[in-house]
Design an enzyme around this catalytic site. Structure first.
Site, PDB file in Angstrom:
ATOM      1  N   GLY A  35     -15.607   0.915  20.682  1.00 22.85           N
ATOM      2  CA  GLY A  35     -16.019   1.733  21.823  1.00 22.85           C
ATOM      3  C   GLY A  35     -14.919   2.663  22.300  1.00 22.85           C
ATOM      4  O   GLY A  35     -14.834   2.991  23.492  1.00 22.85           O
ATOM      5  N   TYR A  86      12.890   6.073   4.116  1.00 26.71           N
ATOM      6  CA  TYR A  86      12.153   5.096   4.936  1.00 26.71           C
ATOM      7  C   TYR A  86      13.134   4.253   5.742  1.00 26.71           C
ATOM      8  O   TYR A  86      12.984   4.089   6.956  1.00 26.71           O
ATOM      9  CB  TYR A  86      11.286   4.217   4.021  1.00 26.71           C
ATOM     10  CG  TYR A  86      10.434   3.204   4.758  1.00 26.71           C
ATOM     11  CD1 TYR A  86       9.421   3.606   5.617  1.00 26.71           C
ATOM     12  CD2 TYR A  86      10.640   1.830   4.584  1.00 26.71           C
ATOM     13  CE1 TYR A  86       8.632   2.677   6.293  1.00 26.71           C
ATOM     14  CE2 TYR A  86       9.856   0.890   5.242  1.00 26.71           C
ATOM     15  CZ  TYR A  86       8.852   1.322   6.097  1.00 26.71           C
ATOM     16  OH  TYR A  86       8.079   0.403   6.767  1.00 26.71           O
ATOM     17  N   GLY A 138      -2.243   5.691  13.483  1.00 30.43           N
ATOM     18  CA  GLY A 138      -2.449   4.885  12.270  1.00 30.43           C
ATOM     19  C   GLY A 138      -3.605   3.914  12.441  1.00 30.43           C
ATOM     20  O   GLY A 138      -3.648   2.860  11.786  1.00 30.43           O
TER      21      GLY A 138
HETATM   22  N1  LIG Z   1       2.649  -3.801   5.986  1.00 26.31           N
HETATM   23  C1  LIG Z   1       3.909  -4.179   6.012  1.00 26.31           C
HETATM   24  O1  LIG Z   1       4.300  -5.133   5.326  1.00 26.31           O
HETATM   25  C2  LIG Z   1       4.904  -3.461   6.897  1.00 26.31           C
HETATM   26  C3  LIG Z   1       6.210  -3.943   6.936  1.00 26.31           C
HETATM   27  C4  LIG Z   1       7.139  -3.324   7.750  1.00 26.31           C
HETATM   28  C5  LIG Z   1       6.752  -2.217   8.505  1.00 26.31           C
HETATM   29  N2  LIG Z   1       5.480  -1.769   8.437  1.00 26.31           N
HETATM   30  C6  LIG Z   1       5.131  -0.590   9.280  1.00 26.31           C
HETATM   31  O2  LIG Z   1       3.929  -0.867   9.963  1.00 26.31           O
HETATM   32  C7  LIG Z   1       3.209   0.342  10.168  1.00 26.31           C
HETATM   33  C8  LIG Z   1       1.782   0.194   9.670  1.00 26.31           C
HETATM   34  O3  LIG Z   1       1.828  -0.259   8.342  1.00 26.31           O
HETATM   35  P1  LIG Z   1       0.517  -0.638   7.511  1.00 26.31           P
HETATM   36  O4  LIG Z   1       0.961  -1.572   6.463  1.00 26.31           O
HETATM   37  O5  LIG Z   1      -0.597  -1.002   8.432  1.00 26.31           O
HETATM   38  O6  LIG Z   1       0.246   0.780   6.829  1.00 26.31           O
HETATM   39  P2  LIG Z   1      -1.061   1.425   6.186  1.00 26.31           P
HETATM   40  O7  LIG Z   1      -0.547   2.394   5.154  1.00 26.31           O
HETATM   41  O8  LIG Z   1      -2.051   0.390   5.781  1.00 26.31           O
HETATM   42  O9  LIG Z   1      -1.634   2.264   7.423  1.00 26.31           O
HETATM   43  C9  LIG Z   1      -0.972   3.389   7.915  1.00 26.31           C
HETATM   44  C10 LIG Z   1      -1.976   4.287   8.594  1.00 26.31           C
HETATM   45  O10 LIG Z   1      -1.280   5.443   9.078  1.00 26.31           O
HETATM   46  C11 LIG Z   1      -2.026   6.591   8.766  1.00 26.31           C
HETATM   47  N3  LIG Z   1      -1.162   7.765   8.643  1.00 26.31           N
HETATM   48  C12 LIG Z   1      -0.259   7.996   7.662  1.00 26.31           C
HETATM   49  N4  LIG Z   1       0.317   9.189   7.853  1.00 26.31           N
HETATM   50  C13 LIG Z   1      -0.220   9.709   8.987  1.00 26.31           C
HETATM   51  C14 LIG Z   1      -0.022  10.925   9.702  1.00 26.31           C
HETATM   52  N5  LIG Z   1       0.849  11.851   9.279  1.00 26.31           N
HETATM   53  N6  LIG Z   1      -0.737  11.132  10.835  1.00 26.31           N
HETATM   54  C15 LIG Z   1      -1.628  10.213  11.269  1.00 26.31           C
HETATM   55  N7  LIG Z   1      -1.854   9.046  10.625  1.00 26.31           N
HETATM   56  C16 LIG Z   1      -1.157   8.797   9.512  1.00 26.31           C
HETATM   57  C17 LIG Z   1      -2.693   6.251   7.437  1.00 26.31           C
HETATM   58  O11 LIG Z   1      -3.807   7.078   7.174  1.00 26.31           O
HETATM   59  C18 LIG Z   1      -3.055   4.778   7.642  1.00 26.31           C
HETATM   60  O12 LIG Z   1      -4.326   4.646   8.229  1.00 26.31           O
HETATM   61  C19 LIG Z   1       4.009   1.434   9.477  1.00 26.31           C
HETATM   62  O13 LIG Z   1       4.818   2.095  10.418  1.00 26.31           O
HETATM   63  C20 LIG Z   1       4.869   0.664   8.485  1.00 26.31           C
HETATM   64  O14 LIG Z   1       6.057   1.355   8.172  1.00 26.31           O
HETATM   65  C21 LIG Z   1       4.548  -2.346   7.647  1.00 26.31           C
END
Ligand SMILES: NC(=O)c1ccc[n+]([C@@H]2O[C@H](COP(=O)([O-])OP(=O)(O)OC[C@H]3O[C@@H](n4cnc5c(N)ncnc54)[C@H](O)[C@@H]3O)[C@@H](O)[C@H]2O)c1
Length: 251
Positions: free
Chosen positions: A52, A154, A14
């Site tokens: 990098g 989820y 990610g």
């Molecule tokens: N942002 C929040 O408030 C929040 C809260 C609780 C949990 N989370 C968790 O934190 C993590 C990151 O969240 P975020 O907000 O940065 O999400 P985001 O959607 O901004 O980023 C997620 C990234 O994962 C990549 N991705 C998605 N499916 C993929 C796959 N099959 N293979 C490879 N890459 C893949 C996407 O392209 C993206 O770059 C997640 O696991 C999310 O569930 C986020």
């Protein structure tokens, strides 16, 4: 507190944006060589060039591809020290039981629960052989209580992920490998910001009443904790889910 990671080889999923990109930057800043993994090629390449590191465009829900990816990293860099599985999310799945489709169920579970397991399975043998490693999964309050998104797979996927990490923690700790979950609260990543800004000011105010610190978080605040868990200083933290949510977990 030092979170020195010089010489470590780290896979961060990610890594193209949000918490994953912040984690890739933080681990690189601490001296790790980062292999960023994501499906978004352009954004991922940009992050990799900036730090990098190396970009590997790959869908982590593909189990055979995950094994190949880890094999390729070991072939090129000799080892994997840190697996930070950050990719996850609700993938625009429908809310609630009535609108839930089997397709949504499978794809959201595949991303949040299956993929981190496949990757852990792929890195475990090498980490066992070197008798050290860090497996870090990004969870969510959804896995501990419920999801504000209303997306059932989820909540189920993140709860399952916590179970997987606890079980792996027990199995792998004797080999010097720690497994933990870092669980973000409301974080203004790219995705988080879109969700947050789609809410009315009244709804935002209501949600903030359940965050003790009274504000949303930044991706860097999750990345800092992941970097700490990845470091030698966190050597006695095993099988934990660390809530990094401004105190939301108490409500
Ligand atoms: N942002 C929040 O408030 C929040 C809260 C609780 C949990 N989370 C968790 O934190 C993590 C990151 O969240 P975020 O907000 O940065 O999400 P985001 O959607 O901004 O980023 C997620 C990234 O994962 C990549 N991705 C998605 N499916 C993929 C796959 N099959 N293979 C490879 N890459 C893949 C996407 O392209 C993206 O770059 C997640 O696991 C999310 O569930 C986020």
């Amino acid at each position: 507190m030092s979170v020195e990671l010089t010489g470590r080889i780290a896979i961060v999923t990610g890594a193209a944006q949000g918490i994953g990109a912040a984690t890739a930057r933080k681990l690189a800043e601490r001296g790790a060589h980062v292999i960023g993994v994501d499906v978004q090629a352009d954004a991922l390449t940009q992050v990799a060039v900036e730090i990098g590191g190396k970009a590997m465009v790959h869908d982590i829900t593909d189990a055979a591809g995950d094994q190949q990816l880890v094999d390729d990293v070991i072939q090129e860099f000799g080892k994997v020290d840190i697996l930070a599985n950050v990719a996850g999310g609700v993938l625009d799945a429908a809310r609630g039981i009535e609108d839930l489709t089997l397709e949504d169920w499978h794809k959201v579970i595949a991303l949040n629960m299956h993929a981190p397991l496949y990757l852990a399975k792929a890195v475990a043998p090498g980490m066992k052989a070197q008798r050290s490693g860090r497996i870090i999964a990004v969870g969510s309050g959804a896995g501990r209580s419920h999801s504000r998104t209303g997306v059932i797979p989820y909540a189920a996927g993140k709860a399952g992920l916590m179970g997987i990490i606890r079980q792996l923690a027990v199995e792998l700790a004797p080999y010097g490998i720690t497994c933990n979950v870092v669980s973000p609260g409301l974080i203004l990543s790219e995705r988080g910001r879109i969700d947050w800004e789609s809410k009315s000011p009244e709804r935002q105010a209501r949600e903030m009443e359940t965050v003790a610190i009274g504000r949303t978080g930044e991706p860097r605040e999750i990345a800092d904790v992941i970097a700490f868990i990845a470091s030698d200083e966190a050597s006695y933290i095993v099988g934990q889910t660390i809530m990094v949510d401004g105190g939301h977990w108490m409500f």
